[in-house]
Design an enzyme around this catalytic site. Structure first.
Site, PDB file in Angstrom:
ATOM      1  N   ASP A   1       0.828  -0.873   0.338  1.00 61.48           N
ATOM      2  CA  ASP A   1       0.057   0.323  -0.411  1.00 61.48           C
ATOM      3  C   ASP A   1       0.673   1.314   0.413  1.00 61.48           C
ATOM      4  OD1 ASP A   1      -1.476   1.850   0.723  1.00 61.48           O
ATOM      5  OD2 ASP A   1      -2.878   1.282   2.204  1.00 61.48           O
ATOM      6  N   HIS A   2       1.229   2.087  -1.079  1.00 61.75           N
ATOM      7  CA  HIS A   2       1.444   2.726  -1.235  1.00 61.75           C
ATOM      8  C   HIS A   2       1.329   3.749  -0.231  1.00 61.75           C
ATOM      9  CE1 HIS A   2       5.064   5.443  -2.766  1.00 61.75           C
ATOM     10  NE2 HIS A   2       4.384   4.946  -4.383  1.00 61.75           N
ATOM     11  N   ARG A   3      -0.172   4.280  -0.227  1.00 66.70           N
ATOM     12  CA  ARG A   3      -0.034   5.144   1.206  1.00 66.70           C
ATOM     13  C   ARG A   3       1.144   5.092   1.895  1.00 66.70           C
ATOM     14  NH1 ARG A   3      -6.423   4.519   1.701  1.00 66.70           N
ATOM     15  NH2 ARG A   3      -5.036   2.276   2.037  1.00 66.70           N
TER      16      ARG A   3
ATOM     17  N   ILE B   1       3.723   2.508   3.011  1.00 64.02           N
ATOM     18  CA  ILE B   1       5.044   2.102   2.309  1.00 64.02           C
ATOM     19  C   ILE B   1       6.070   2.837   0.890  1.00 64.02           C
ATOM     20  CG2 ILE B   1       6.946   0.054   1.959  1.00 64.02           C
ATOM     21  CD1 ILE B   1       5.109   0.037   4.480  1.00 64.02           C
TER      22      ILE B   1
END
Ligand code: CAO
Length: 601
Positions: free
Chosen positions: A573-575, A577
């Site tokens: 989850d780029h939010r 990591i």
């Protein structure tokens, strides 16, 4: 202060009328004029609103009950006594308290209504309408559809005209909606046929006996001279006939709901009536995204409510353009249209229909036009996991980091111990080592062992390490959880893994076995492939995809050496990591898998 009784007002020549909907419950705070119950007789569907604002302390009726004028519907503790006495409508509040002479203290029109509505008038009017029906039962004849005796209402406003000239209508299909201070009331057609002329328009005021429409009766009406006596039976048989129009469908739904309620109350004889009503309101809450409390408070006629329910539109969100903010059919239609177009343009997340989450609905294509087809229903698990992956795909901004792990030594070790493990009842597959290495990596990177809070502003770090494993079952994908992986040795992990995956395949897995994961692993190593992009299972922040290992030439500084390489595909989850952390995470994992000894450190 003492609770006031809200009673059934004078409803004309209706006696023992059925309560088809209870719109509020004990403890609800209600506003003046908020509908409390919906009644339905042969002649009309009628909503009875509260005469005062306040809190419901007791409901005296349930769905399926029959009520008559003067029966107590509910006890209401007035919101503010002083306000009531100052209010223009205090006569009504007092009426409710006095409980027996609703019209006496009312305004002029109510007084007029009372004068006009003595019993003989009521009977005559009822007869007049029935006579119209009876006299002209043969098809093709034109009859007048009139306003029935509507109790102490006179010069009541037509707030909605539901049909138009030329429309084919069914018997009992609502034609117009009337609204007075005391009730909202739908007047249905007394026969099936074609409307040849509408005699009223929105905004007109009508009284008992006024002609609403001219109707050319359809042929083959069932009743003869006994119609008056058998009208209820006729109605029941017409419900069974299976005609697909909306009015009939509504009746069927009501009947089904009522039957359910009756079944429930007959099963639990000792259960209070109230429970049955509550259960039935639960039935209505089958609708997607509908807040029943707001829905109940919405200012809309019964037919508009039913229409909204059919479309899954939450009336609590619909702006009413009618008088006093009343919601019309057009308001519901424009709400649904707007929600759909928002969904199609990706702008709305609360579409009542369509793909949801701002996704356009999938077009319904007839594939048989291109060749032979066979349609099979999806298995229950596949339907559930389809929803979950769709939601996660939409909810989480995914990125996938690819890496390799040299598992030559690991595999040597595994092969050397495989038979020994087997003798102890343990199936030693590469996945057990992957679980152990992942637990170490999650400990080293706590942000990976976390969940984003719903407001998106905090991370909940978990001090436990539970890892879900994707298991391919005959019915679809399941994600059972291996608990406390960080605290277990390889054998114990392998045993747990074998246990949950076997039970998952055999359909014996329980709900609790699939809860509480911090991270997931999806291994397609036993199947094939070189890489893939797994979907993160919200609220986890990462998932490790594992593909089939293969022997590859690796440069060791002086020569190419054959090494067993395991491809890793880590989606996150780029939010939570960023890419650098993801690359460090897979690097750490790769190191642990390449040298098992480091797992001991
Ligand atoms: N590369 C090559 N071979 C592998 C491997 C890999 N990465 N991982 C496992 N294998 C081998 C095993 O070693 C085993 O062979 P041996 O018996 O010779 O040791 C064989 O493949 C079968 O292993 P397995 O499947 O019985 O056991 P597992 O622990 O590897 O996997 C489970 C268990 C439940 C993960 C697996 O059976 C499964 O269901 N995988 C599918 C998961 C899936 O569908 N993921 C996609 C999700 S997204 O759609």
């Amino acid at each position: 202060m003492a609770a006031q009784e809200i009673k059934v007002p004078d409803i004309g020549d209706f006696d023992s009328v059925e309560v088809i909907e209870v719109l509020v419950s004990k403890g609800d705070t209600i506003e003046q004029e908020q509908p409390l119950i919906t009644l339905e007789s042969d002649k009309a569907t009628l909503e009875v609103p509260s005469t005062i604002a306040g809190k419901i302390t007791e409901m005296k009726v349930s769905e399926g009950d029959n009520v008559s004028e003067g029966d107590v519907i509910a006890l209401v503790e007035a919101a503010d006594e002083d306000d009531d006495s100052d209010d223009d409508d205090d006569g009504e509040a007092d009426d409710a308290e006095a409980g027996d002479d609703d019209a006496d203290d009312g305004d002029e029109s109510e007084d007029d209504a009372e004068e006009q509505n003595d019993d003989s008038d009521a009977d005559e009017s009822a007869d007049a309408q029935e006579d119209d029906t009876d006299d002209e039962d043969a098809g093709g004849e034109t009859i007048e559809v009139k306003v029935p005796d509507i109790g102490d209402f006179d010069a009541v406003e037509v707030i909605e005209v539901l049909v138009a000239e030329g429309d084919e209508v069914e018997e009992e299909q609502p034609l117009i909606t009337l609204e007075s201070d005391k009730a909202t009331l739908e007047v249905p057609s007394s026969a099936a046929g074609k409307i040849t002329e509408m005699k009223v328009s929105e905004g007109d005021t009508v009284s008992e006996g006024d002609v609403i429409a001219m109707l050319e009766k359809a042929g083959g009406q069932s009743s003869g001279g006994d119609k008056k006596k058998s009208s209820k039976q006729d109605k029941a048989s017409s419900k069974k006939s299976g005609d697909g129009d909306r009015a009939k469908k509504d009746k069927k739904d009501d009947k089904a709901d009522k039957k359910k309620s009756e079944d429930k109350s007959s099963k639990k004889d000792d259960a209070p009536k109230k429970q049955a009503a509550k259960d039935d309101s639960g039935d209505a809450s089958k609708l997607d995204n509908v807040d029943e409390e707001r829905f109940g408070k919405a200012h809309a006629s019964p037919s508009v409510r039913k229409y909204a329910r059919e479309l899954g539109a939450d009336l609590g969100h619909v702006d009413g353009s009618g008088r006093k903010g009343r919601i019309t059919v057009e308001d519901v239609q424009s709400y649904v249209k707007k929600a759909l177009s928002q969904a199609q343009s990706g702008g709305g997340a609360s579409a009542p229909a369509g793909g949801g989450g701002g996704v356009p609905a999938q077009p319904d294509i007839d594939f048989s036009q291109f060749g032979e087809v066979e349609t099979v229903e999806l298995a229950r698990i596949r339907k559930m996991s389809a929803k979950a992956v769709h939601k996660n795909w939409l909810l989480i901004p995914h990125v996938t980091q690819f890496d390799n792990a040299d598992i030559t030594d690991l595999e040597d070790f595994r092969q050397a111990n495989k038979e020994k493990a087997k003798a102890e009842g343990v199936k030693l597959t590469p996945l057990a080592f992957l679980l152990k290495a992942s637990a170490a990596a999650l400990k080293a990177f706590p942000d990976l062992n976390s969940s984003l809070t719903a407001d998106g502003e905090h991370l909940v770090h978990k001090k436990y390490v539970n890892i879900a494993v994707a298991v391919d079952t005959p019915n679809g994908l399941l994600m059972p959880v291996v608990k406390d992986v960080d605290k277990k040795g390889i054998y114990e992990i392998a045993r747990d893994l074998d246990d949950v995956s076997t039970r998952a395949r055999e359909g014996k897995i329980k709900g609790d076995d699939m809860k509480g994961a911090c991270f997931s692993i999806s291994s397609l190593g036993g199947v094939g492939g070189t890489a893939f992009t797994p979907i993160v299972n919200s609220p986890e922040v990462g998932i490790l995809g594992v593909s089939k290992h293969s022997m590859q030439p690796v440069w060791n500084g002086s020569e190419f050496e054959p090494r067993l390489i395991l491809p890793l595909s880590f989606s996150y989850d780029h939010r939570v990591i960023d890419g650098a952390k993801a690359a460090r995470f897979t690097g750490f994992l790769s190191e642990k898998l390449s040298d098992l000894r480091t797992l001991l450190l």
